[in-house]
Design an enzyme around this catalytic site. Structure first.
Site, PDB file in Angstrom:
ATOM      1  N   GLY A  59     -13.413   1.701   6.888  1.00 54.18           N
ATOM      2  CA  GLY A  59     -14.346   2.241   7.294  1.00 54.18           C
ATOM      3  C   GLY A  59     -15.430   1.594   8.156  1.00 54.18           C
ATOM      4  O   GLY A  59     -16.675   2.025   8.331  1.00 54.18           O
ATOM      5  N   GLY A 108      -9.624   0.828  12.547  1.00 52.95           N
ATOM      6  CA  GLY A 108      -8.466   1.689  12.658  1.00 52.95           C
ATOM      7  C   GLY A 108      -8.768   2.506  14.001  1.00 52.95           C
ATOM      8  O   GLY A 108      -7.777   3.063  14.794  1.00 52.95           O
ATOM      9  N   TYR A 132       0.743  -0.957   0.053  1.00 47.43           N
ATOM     10  CA  TYR A 132       0.155  -0.047  -0.106  1.00 47.43           C
ATOM     11  C   TYR A 132       0.863   1.308   0.034  1.00 47.43           C
ATOM     12  O   TYR A 132       0.615   2.410  -0.542  1.00 47.43           O
ATOM     13  CB  TYR A 132      -0.918  -0.084   1.240  1.00 47.43           C
ATOM     14  CG  TYR A 132      -1.689   1.113   1.383  1.00 47.43           C
ATOM     15  CD1 TYR A 132      -2.869   1.606   0.478  1.00 47.43           C
ATOM     16  CD2 TYR A 132      -1.443   2.236   2.204  1.00 47.43           C
ATOM     17  CE1 TYR A 132      -3.682   2.659   0.685  1.00 47.43           C
ATOM     18  CE2 TYR A 132      -1.952   3.414   2.561  1.00 47.43           C
ATOM     19  CZ  TYR A 132      -3.222   3.581   1.544  1.00 47.43           C
ATOM     20  OH  TYR A 132      -3.743   4.900   1.766  1.00 47.43           O
ATOM     21  N   GLU A 133       2.049   1.251   0.833  1.00 47.19           N
ATOM     22  CA  GLU A 133       2.883   2.358   0.974  1.00 47.19           C
ATOM     23  C   GLU A 133       3.863   2.424  -0.246  1.00 47.19           C
ATOM     24  O   GLU A 133       4.854   2.953  -0.330  1.00 47.19           O
ATOM     25  CB  GLU A 133       3.562   2.281   2.245  1.00 47.19           C
ATOM     26  CG  GLU A 133       2.708   2.704   3.056  1.00 47.19           C
ATOM     27  CD  GLU A 133       3.279   2.786   4.725  1.00 47.19           C
ATOM     28  OE1 GLU A 133       4.484   2.652   4.706  1.00 47.19           O
ATOM     29  OE2 GLU A 133       2.716   3.358   5.569  1.00 47.19           O
ATOM     30  N   GLU A 141       4.276   2.222  15.215  1.00 46.92           N
ATOM     31  CA  GLU A 141       5.256   2.135  14.078  1.00 46.92           C
ATOM     32  C   GLU A 141       4.315   1.720  12.823  1.00 46.92           C
ATOM     33  O   GLU A 141       4.482   2.260  11.840  1.00 46.92           O
ATOM     34  CB  GLU A 141       6.167   0.786  14.506  1.00 46.92           C
ATOM     35  CG  GLU A 141       6.999   0.446  13.176  1.00 46.92           C
ATOM     36  CD  GLU A 141       7.948   1.498  12.626  1.00 46.92           C
ATOM     37  OE1 GLU A 141       8.615   1.288  11.611  1.00 46.92           O
ATOM     38  OE2 GLU A 141       8.238   2.316  13.676  1.00 46.92           O
ATOM     39  N   GLY A 158     -14.584   1.110  11.303  1.00 49.77           N
ATOM     40  CA  GLY A 158     -14.034   1.623  12.660  1.00 49.77           C
ATOM     41  C   GLY A 158     -12.888   1.044  13.271  1.00 49.77           C
ATOM     42  O   GLY A 158     -12.544   1.266  14.451  1.00 49.77           O
ATOM     43  N   TYR A 161      -6.547  11.143  10.612  1.00 56.61           N
ATOM     44  CA  TYR A 161      -5.814  11.303  11.928  1.00 56.61           C
ATOM     45  C   TYR A 161      -6.128  12.848  12.313  1.00 56.61           C
ATOM     46  O   TYR A 161      -6.587  13.043  13.505  1.00 56.61           O
ATOM     47  CB  TYR A 161      -4.260  11.277  11.724  1.00 56.61           C
ATOM     48  CG  TYR A 161      -3.747  10.179  11.268  1.00 56.61           C
ATOM     49  CD1 TYR A 161      -4.383   8.973  11.788  1.00 56.61           C
ATOM     50  CD2 TYR A 161      -2.739   9.856  10.409  1.00 56.61           C
ATOM     51  CE1 TYR A 161      -3.930   7.656  11.498  1.00 56.61           C
ATOM     52  CE2 TYR A 161      -2.109   8.572   9.923  1.00 56.61           C
ATOM     53  CZ  TYR A 161      -2.630   7.217  10.700  1.00 56.61           C
ATOM     54  OH  TYR A 161      -2.372   6.225  10.391  1.00 56.61           O
ATOM     55  N   VAL A 211      -5.377  -1.561   8.288  1.00 61.12           N
ATOM     56  CA  VAL A 211      -6.694  -2.175   8.328  1.00 61.12           C
ATOM     57  C   VAL A 211      -6.692  -2.737   6.941  1.00 61.12           C
ATOM     58  O   VAL A 211      -6.479  -2.101   5.965  1.00 61.12           O
ATOM     59  CB  VAL A 211      -7.808  -1.304   8.510  1.00 61.12           C
ATOM     60  CG1 VAL A 211      -9.173  -2.061   8.582  1.00 61.12           C
ATOM     61  CG2 VAL A 211      -7.430  -0.957  10.079  1.00 61.12           C
TER      62      VAL A 211
END
Length: 162
Positions: free
Chosen positions: A91, A95, A23-24, A81, A93, A129, A85
């Site tokens: 979506g 996270g 994903y990153e 770190e 909840g 966040y 999810v």
């Protein structure tokens, strides 16, 4: 449901770390082995801790964290770190529940800081966040030493590491 990870969770944590790295946009960066994770999380002197988010008795996310210390507050804190999810569970909840569990650890233990980093391009996470009240530390820049540069600096050390 959020629960503490157990040694039996190491394979799924390892798999989700790979999913997070993909994903990153850095799948090759996830080099930790299951054995390394097991030692880090459940060895004689754990270096890190993990929480698992479950839905229908199946792991759908995790948070991997460790303690740090602030000389300014004189207290320990939590450094997150990794938070991940799985896409099919986003979506719902999970996270926020993982973050709330870590916030509870901070409050219960008297830790005054809960910190983490996020990639600049990750707008969905940044928005999330901010929605829970987290503030970016824009005046701080993360520095990192790895590889040859790390070894070069270590070679200049004057500490007797016998």
């Amino acid at each position: 449901m959020i629960r503490e990870a157990t040694p039996d969770d190491v394979p799924v944590i390892h798999a989700m770390i790979g999913e997070l790295a993909a994903y990153e946009r850095a799948p090759e960066a996830a080099q930790a082995t299951e054995a390394q994770l097991k030692e880090a999380l459940f060895g004689a002197q754990p270096a890190a801790f993990a929480l698992i988010a479950e839905a229908d008795d199946a792991p759908v996310g995790f948070a991997l964290w460790f303690r740090h210390f602030s000389t300014w507050t004189g207290t320990q804190g939590v450094y997150l770190e990794d938070l991940f999810v799985r896409p099919e569970a986003r979506g719902d909840g999970h996270g926020k529940a993982l973050l709330a569990a870590l916030a509870e650890i901070c409050v219960t233990r008297g830790y005054e800081r809960f910190e983490w980093s996020v990639l600049d391009w990750n707008e969905p996470s940044i928005g999330f966040y901010r929605s829970i009240g987290a503030r970016p530390m824009d005046e701080w820049t993360v520095f990192r030493l790895t590889g040859e540069e790390l070894h070069n600096l270590a070679a200049t050390s004057r500490v007797n590491a016998a």
